[in-house]
Design a protein around this motif. Structure first.
Motif, PDB file in Angstrom:
ATOM      1  N   VAL A  39       0.826  -1.212   0.000  1.00  0.00           N
ATOM      2  CA  VAL A  39       0.000   0.000   0.000  1.00  0.00           C
ATOM      3  C   VAL A  39       0.860   1.261   0.000  1.00  0.00           C
ATOM      4  O   VAL A  39       0.466   2.287  -0.555  1.00  0.00           O
ATOM      5  CB  VAL A  39      -0.947  -0.017   1.222  1.00  0.00           C
ATOM      6  N   SER A  40       2.036   1.193   0.602  1.00  0.00           N
ATOM      7  CA  SER A  40       2.914   2.370   0.648  1.00  0.00           C
ATOM      8  C   SER A  40       3.907   2.406  -0.509  1.00  0.00           C
ATOM      9  O   SER A  40       4.130   3.465  -1.110  1.00  0.00           O
ATOM     10  CB  SER A  40       3.676   2.408   1.977  1.00  0.00           C
ATOM     11  N   GLU A  41       4.504   1.265  -0.877  1.00  0.00           N
ATOM     12  CA  GLU A  41       5.564   1.259  -1.886  1.00  0.00           C
ATOM     13  C   GLU A  41       5.057   1.539  -3.302  1.00  0.00           C
ATOM     14  O   GLU A  41       5.665   2.320  -4.039  1.00  0.00           O
ATOM     15  CB  GLU A  41       6.296  -0.085  -1.869  1.00  0.00           C
ATOM     16  N   VAL A  42       3.959   0.903  -3.689  1.00  0.00           N
ATOM     17  CA  VAL A  42       3.478   1.039  -5.064  1.00  0.00           C
ATOM     18  C   VAL A  42       3.104   2.484  -5.394  1.00  0.00           C
ATOM     19  O   VAL A  42       3.615   3.068  -6.360  1.00  0.00           O
ATOM     20  CB  VAL A  42       2.304   0.077  -5.338  1.00  0.00           C
ATOM     21  N   PRO A  43       2.230   3.135  -4.606  1.00  0.00           N
ATOM     22  CA  PRO A  43       1.911   4.526  -4.944  1.00  0.00           C
ATOM     23  C   PRO A  43       3.091   5.470  -4.786  1.00  0.00           C
ATOM     24  O   PRO A  43       3.219   6.448  -5.535  1.00  0.00           O
ATOM     25  CB  PRO A  43       0.778   4.881  -3.976  1.00  0.00           C
ATOM     26  N   ALA A  44       3.987   5.195  -3.814  1.00  0.00           N
ATOM     27  CA  ALA A  44       5.152   6.073  -3.627  1.00  0.00           C
ATOM     28  C   ALA A  44       6.046   6.051  -4.861  1.00  0.00           C
ATOM     29  O   ALA A  44       6.508   7.096  -5.333  1.00  0.00           O
ATOM     30  CB  ALA A  44       5.942   5.639  -2.394  1.00  0.00           C
ATOM     31  N   ALA A  45       6.306   4.852  -5.411  1.00  0.00           N
ATOM     32  CA  ALA A  45       7.127   4.746  -6.620  1.00  0.00           C
ATOM     33  C   ALA A  45       6.457   5.432  -7.802  1.00  0.00           C
ATOM     34  O   ALA A  45       7.103   6.151  -8.580  1.00  0.00           O
ATOM     35  CB  ALA A  45       7.394   3.276  -6.937  1.00  0.00           C
ATOM     36  N   LEU A  46       5.149   5.244  -7.944  1.00  0.00           N
ATOM     37  CA  LEU A  46       4.421   5.867  -9.054  1.00  0.00           C
ATOM     38  C   LEU A  46       4.404   7.387  -8.910  1.00  0.00           C
ATOM     39  O   LEU A  46       4.413   8.110  -9.920  1.00  0.00           O
ATOM     40  CB  LEU A  46       2.993   5.328  -9.111  1.00  0.00           C
ATOM     41  N   LEU A  47       4.397   7.876  -7.686  1.00  0.00           N
ATOM     42  CA  LEU A  47       4.416   9.327  -7.474  1.00  0.00           C
ATOM     43  C   LEU A  47       5.736   9.946  -7.927  1.00  0.00           C
ATOM     44  O   LEU A  47       5.759  11.085  -8.401  1.00  0.00           O
ATOM     45  CB  LEU A  47       4.157   9.636  -5.993  1.00  0.00           C
ATOM     46  N   VAL A  48       6.858   9.224  -7.762  1.00  0.00           N
ATOM     47  CA  VAL A  48       8.137   9.742  -8.271  1.00  0.00           C
ATOM     48  C   VAL A  48       8.052   9.927  -9.783  1.00  0.00           C
ATOM     49  O   VAL A  48       8.451  10.967 -10.327  1.00  0.00           O
ATOM     50  CB  VAL A  48       9.296   8.787  -7.904  1.00  0.00           C
ATOM     51  N   VAL A  49       7.507   8.917 -10.473  1.00  0.00           N
ATOM     52  CA  VAL A  49       7.345   9.009 -11.931  1.00  0.00           C
ATOM     53  C   VAL A  49       6.421  10.169 -12.292  1.00  0.00           C
ATOM     54  O   VAL A  49       6.699  10.956 -13.221  1.00  0.00           O
ATOM     55  CB  VAL A  49       6.786   7.697 -12.499  1.00  0.00           C
ATOM     56  N   ALA A  50       5.317  10.299 -11.554  1.00  0.00           N
ATOM     57  CA  ALA A  50       4.355  11.366 -11.842  1.00  0.00           C
ATOM     58  C   ALA A  50       4.985  12.745 -11.664  1.00  0.00           C
ATOM     59  O   ALA A  50       4.740  13.658 -12.477  1.00  0.00           O
ATOM     60  CB  ALA A  50       3.138  11.219 -10.927  1.00  0.00           C
ATOM     61  N   GLU A  51       5.802  12.916 -10.627  1.00  0.00           N
ATOM     62  CA  GLU A  51       6.443  14.215 -10.393  1.00  0.00           C
ATOM     63  C   GLU A  51       7.396  14.566 -11.534  1.00  0.00           C
ATOM     64  O   GLU A  51       7.448  15.718 -11.987  1.00  0.00           O
ATOM     65  CB  GLU A  51       7.204  14.204  -9.061  1.00  0.00           C
ATOM     66  N   VAL A  52       8.156  13.585 -12.000  1.00  0.00           N
ATOM     67  CA  VAL A  52       9.054  13.836 -13.135  1.00  0.00           C
ATOM     68  C   VAL A  52       8.238  14.283 -14.350  1.00  0.00           C
ATOM     69  O   VAL A  52       8.571  15.266 -15.025  1.00  0.00           O
ATOM     70  CB  VAL A  52       9.887  12.581 -13.477  1.00  0.00           C
ATOM     71  N   GLY A  53       7.143  13.573 -14.618  1.00  0.00           N
ATOM     72  CA  GLY A  53       6.319  13.904 -15.777  1.00  0.00           C
ATOM     73  C   GLY A  53       5.679  15.272 -15.667  1.00  0.00           C
ATOM     74  O   GLY A  53       5.681  16.058 -16.635  1.00  0.00           O
ATOM     75  N   VAL A  54       5.141  15.599 -14.488  1.00  0.00           N
ATOM     76  CA  VAL A  54       4.464  16.887 -14.305  1.00  0.00           C
ATOM     77  C   VAL A  54       5.444  18.046 -14.457  1.00  0.00           C
ATOM     78  O   VAL A  54       5.183  19.017 -15.187  1.00  0.00           O
ATOM     79  CB  VAL A  54       3.776  16.934 -12.919  1.00  0.00           C
ATOM     80  N   LEU A  55       6.594  17.960 -13.777  1.00  0.00           N
ATOM     81  CA  LEU A  55       7.553  19.067 -13.827  1.00  0.00           C
ATOM     82  C   LEU A  55       8.191  19.209 -15.205  1.00  0.00           C
ATOM     83  O   LEU A  55       8.409  20.325 -15.689  1.00  0.00           O
ATOM     84  CB  LEU A  55       8.631  18.874 -12.758  1.00  0.00           C
ATOM     85  N   PHE A  56       8.495  18.090 -15.858  1.00  0.00           N
ATOM     86  CA  PHE A  56       9.103  18.180 -17.185  1.00  0.00           C
ATOM     87  C   PHE A  56       8.102  18.748 -18.193  1.00  0.00           C
ATOM     88  O   PHE A  56       8.479  19.513 -19.079  1.00  0.00           O
ATOM     89  CB  PHE A  56       9.608  16.816 -17.647  1.00  0.00           C
ATOM     90  N   SER A  57       6.829  18.400 -18.040  1.00  0.00           N
ATOM     91  CA  SER A  57       5.817  18.981 -18.931  1.00  0.00           C
ATOM     92  C   SER A  57       5.708  20.482 -18.708  1.00  0.00           C
ATOM     93  O   SER A  57       5.461  21.245 -19.651  1.00  0.00           O
ATOM     94  CB  SER A  57       4.459  18.310 -18.697  1.00  0.00           C
TER      95      SER A  57
END
Length: 634
Positions: A39-57
Motif C-alpha cells: 500500500v505504501s511502496e506502489v503509490p510512492a514509486a508511481l508518485l516519483v514518476v508522476a512528479e518527473v512527468g508533471v515538472l518536465f511537462s
C-alpha cells in the motif's frame, strides 16, 4: 546530502517483520506487513514518476511551447506531500529513517533489542499523539480551495493523517511481531508512565519558562537520539511535549508547521536528484568519467587518489546525494587502486573526506534546504558552491602529494594519448551533465526544482543511445528506494521546522541573536563559533536537520554582522560536512566504510590528516569571501 548506515536486523527498527526464534510472527501479522508494504511502496514509486512527468511537462510548455501550464506547481505540490508521507512509511518499514546508532552498535545483543524496542515504542507514541491533530488539520483544509486546480486543499492535506496512520499501523505490527507480549506490555506501560509523570509535572514545567527548552530540546532530544530513536520522531516527540505541556498552543500547530516545512516546492528537487543519482550509476556514466580521469592522471605518483578527488567532485555535481556519489565512484575505482598498492584504510578515509569536500558542489541537497528555509537564491548558491569545493579539493590534493612523496609510491605507466582521447570522447556526454544542469538554472530554462527532470531525461537518453546500458529491471527498486530516502529526509525537515518554530516563539532566537552579536571580535568571532558549532551539529544531527533548526536563527545574525548570506552558507555547509564524515559520530564515515566494504577501524588512523586539511580549507573559504561570492551576478 545526509547519509546513514544501518545494519539490517529483522527483529527491530531496522527492517520489516521477520522470523524470530521462539516468537514466530502470526500469519496475520506477516500478511498485514506485506499489505502495508504494498500500500505504501506502489503509490510512492508511481508518485516519483508522476512528479518527473508533471515538472518536465511544465518546462516544455513554458520554455518550448511558450504556453505555461498554470496548474503545474499546484499539482506538483499536491503529489509531493503524498510522496513524502508514503515515502516516510516505506522508510519506516525498511528501517531506513536516519538515526544515531553509535551507542546501539556498541551494546550487546540483549541491550540492542531493548534499544530497538524503545525506538519502536517512541515512534508509536508520537504517531498516536499527533494522529488526531493531523486529521483535524486536514478537515480544516477542506474549506480552502486550490485556485488553479479548483479543488479542495483537503486532497493535499489528507496525505498527513493517511501517512501517519500507515506508519502507526506499521509500528503496531512491528511491536507485536518482534517482541514478546510481556516485553511489549512492559514497554507500553513504561512509556505511559513517562507520559503520565510529565503530565503530572506540568505545573512545575510551566513555571520554568525558557529552561524548558533545555529540558525538551536538549535533554529529551539527546536521550532519544542517543537511544537510537530516529531523528524525525525524536524531534517530533520533544516538540509535541514542549508545546502541549508548557504552552497554550493547540497541538494542531505541530502539524501545520510540519506541513509548512515539508511543502516548499524547492524541496521537490530532493527525490528527483536522488533518482538522477541512481540513473547515473545504472547507465555507467560515472564509470566513464572515472576511467577518463584514471587515464589522464593515473601515471602520476598517487594519481588514482587525485582521480578519486576529481571523480567525487564531478559526480557530486550530478546526483546531489552523498551516498549515491560514493556508491558510483568507489566500486569503479577501488579495485584498480588496490592493484596499485593503495592501503584500504587510506582509501576509505580519502573517500569520506571527498564526501565532505563536495558538500557545496551543486546540486547539493543541503544547499537546496538552505535556500528553502532562508530564502536565499538557489541559483546563487549553486554558482557559489563550485569554487569552495575546488579549494578543499586542492587541500586534499596537498595531503595526497605529501603522503605519496613520503611513502615513495611508485609511478605507473602513462596512458597513451590515443587512450586518453578515446576515454575523453566516451566520457564527454557524462562530463557535460553537470554543466547542463547548472546552465539550465542560471539561464532560466528551468527552476532549481525543475532542472532535475532535465537531468533525468538527459541521463535516460544518453544511457540508451550512447552507453547502451539501461536495465529496466532496476527502475522499480530505484523508484522505491528514492521514495524511501526522500521520505526519511523530508520528514526530518518537517519535524525540525516544528522545533525551530517553537524555539522562535519562545524568544530563544532573540536571546541567541543578542548573545552572538555581542561576541568579542565581531563577524570573525561569529564565523569561528559557527564553524565549531556546525561541525558538532553535523556529526550529531547531520546537515539537513541542523540547517532547518538553526538556519532561521543564525542567518539573520550573520546578516546583521555584515556577512554575505551566500558566503555564510558556504561556511556552514563545509563545517557540517566535516562533522558528518568525521568519526566517531559522523555517520557519513560509516556509510563510506559500508560502500567500500572496509572496516571502520582501518580508516580511523588515516582520516584525521584529511579532516585537518578540510578544516584548513574551510578557514580559507571563511577568510576570503570572494571565493564564495566572486562569481555571483551583481
Amino acid at each position: 546530502m545526509s547519509t546513514q548506515m544501518v545494519e539490517v536486523d529483522p527483529r527491530g527498527m531496522d527492517g520489516p517483520v521477520g522470523e524470530i526464534p521462539g516468537c514466530k510472527p502470526a500469519r496475520a501479522l506477516r500478511l498485514a506487513d506485506k499489505v502495508l508494504g504494498a500500500v505504501s511502496e506502489v503509490p510512492a514509486a508511481l508518485l516519483v514518476v508522476a512528479e518527473v512527468g508533471v515538472l518536465f511537462s511544465g518546462v516544455l510548455s513554458r520554455y518550448v511551447l511558450r504556453t505555461p501550464l498554470v496548474w503545474v506547481d499546484e499539482l506538483a505540490s499536491l503529489l509531493f506531500i503524498w510522496l513524502i508521507m508514503l515515502g516516510s512509511a516505506v522508510a519506516f518499514r525498511r528501517g531506513s529513517h536516519m538515526r544515531m546508532t553509535a551507542l546501539v552498535d556498541k551494546a550487546g545483543p540483549q541491550w540492542r533489542g531493548v534499544f530497538e524496542l524503545v525506538a519502536t515504542v517512541a515512534a508509536l507514541t508520537w504517531l498516536a499523539l499527533v494522529a488526531g491533530a493531523a486529521y483535524e488539520f486536514a478537515s480544516e483544509e477542506a474549506f480552502v480551495t486550490m485556485p488553479a486546480l479548483d479543488i479542495s486543499n483537503a486532497w493535499r492535506a489528507a496525505a498527513l493523517p493517511v501517512g501517519i496512520a500507515l506508519i502507526l499501523l506499521m509500528s503496531v505490527v512491528r511491536l507485536l511481531s518482534t517482541a514478546s507480549r510481556r516485553a511489549a506490555l512492559v514497554a507500553l506501560v513504561a512509556c505511559g508512565a513517562v507520559v503520565g509523570v510529565l503530565v503530572g509535572l506540568q505545573p512545575v514545567l510551566q513555571g520554568l519558562g525558557n529552561a524548558n527548552l533545555v529540558v525538551f530540546f536538549v535533554g529529551i532530544v539527546g536521550l532519544l537520539v542517543f537511544a537510537g530513536v530516529p531523528i524525525a520522531f525524536s524531534f517530533g516527540l520533544a516538540t509535541f511535549g514542549y508545546l502541549s505541556l508548557t504552552t497554550s498552543t493547540p497541538t494542531i500547530v505541530v502539524i501545520g508547521r510540519m506541513d509548512e516545512g515539508m511543502s516548499h516546492l524547492i524541496l521537490l528537487a530532493v527525490p528527483l536528484f536522488v533518482f538522477l543519482g541512481v540513473l547515473i550509476e545504472m547507465t555507467s556514466m560515472a564509470r566513464a568519467m572515472v576511467q577518463f580521469l584514471a587515464n589522464l592522471l593515473g601515471h602520476i605518483r598517487g594519481g588514482l587518489s587525485y582521480v578519486l578527488i576529481g571523480a567525487m567532485y564531478l559526480v557530486s555535481g550530478i546526483s546531489g546525494a552523498k551516498a549515491a556519489d560514493m556508491a558510483a565512484v568507489a566500486p569503479a575505482l577501488f579495485p584498480e587502486m588496490k592493484k596499485r598498492g593503495a592501503d584500504d584504510g587510506d582509501m576509505v578515509a580519502l573517500l569520506a573526506a571527498t564526501g565532505a569536500q563536495t558538500e557545496t558542489v551543486p546540486p547539493s541537497l543541503v544547499l537546496i534546504t538552505i535556500g528553502s528555509v532562508t530564502g536565499i537564491s538557489i541559483a546563487d548558491l549553486f554558482t557559489a558552491g563550485l569554487l569552495p569545493g575546488v579549494v578543499l579539493a586542492l587541500m586534499l590534493g596537498l595531503v595526497v602529494w605529501w603522503r605519496a612523496r613520503k611513502a615513495g609510491a611508485p609511478c605507473n605507466a602513462r596512458a597513451s594519448r590515443t587512450m586518453v582521447g578515446k576515454s575523453l570522447l566516451v566520457a564527454l556526454p557524462a562530463l557535460a551533465l553537470p554543466f547542463v544542469i547548472r546552465a539550465a538554472v542560471v539561464e532560466g530554462v528551468a527552476t532549481a526544482t525543475e532542472v532535475s527532470t532535465i537531468g533525468i531525461v538527459y541521463a535516460i537518453v544518453v544511457g540508451l543511445l550512447v552507453y547502451r546500458k539501461f536495465d529496466v529491471r532496476q527502475i522499480w527498486p530505484a523508484l522505491v528506494d528514492t521514495a524511501a530516502l526522500s521520505g526519511a529526509i523530508l520528514l526530518i525537515i518537517g519535524t525540525a521546522t516544528g522545533m525551530a518554530w517553537s524555539l522562535t516563539q519562545s524568544g530563544f532566537s532573540g536571546d541567541l541573536a543578542a548573545a552572538m552579536a555581542k561576541l568579542p571580535g565581531g563577524a570573525a568571532a561569529f564565523i569561528a563559533v559557527s564553524i565549531v558549532a556546525f561541525v558538532l551539529l553535523g556529526s550529531v544531527l547531520e546537515g539537513i536537520p541542523a540547517i532547518v533548526l538553526f538556519g532561521p536563527l543564525l542567518f539573520p545574525i550573520a546578516r546583521q554582522l555584515g556577512i554575505h548570506d551566500v558566503h555564510y552558507s558556504m561556511i556552514v555547509v563545509l563545517a557540517m560536512g566535516i562533522g558528518l564524515f568525521a568519526p566517531p559520530f559522523g555517520v557519513g564515515y560509516y556509510a563510506a566504510c559500508a560502500i567500500s566494504r572496509i572496516r571502520p577501524s582501518e580508516g580511523v588512523r588515516h582520516v584525521w590528516r584529511y579532516m585537518a586539511s578540510l578544516i584548513a580549507g574551510t578557514v580559507v573559504v571563511a577568510a576570503v569571501p570572494w571565493i564564495s561570492t566572486g562569481f555571483l551576478p551583481h
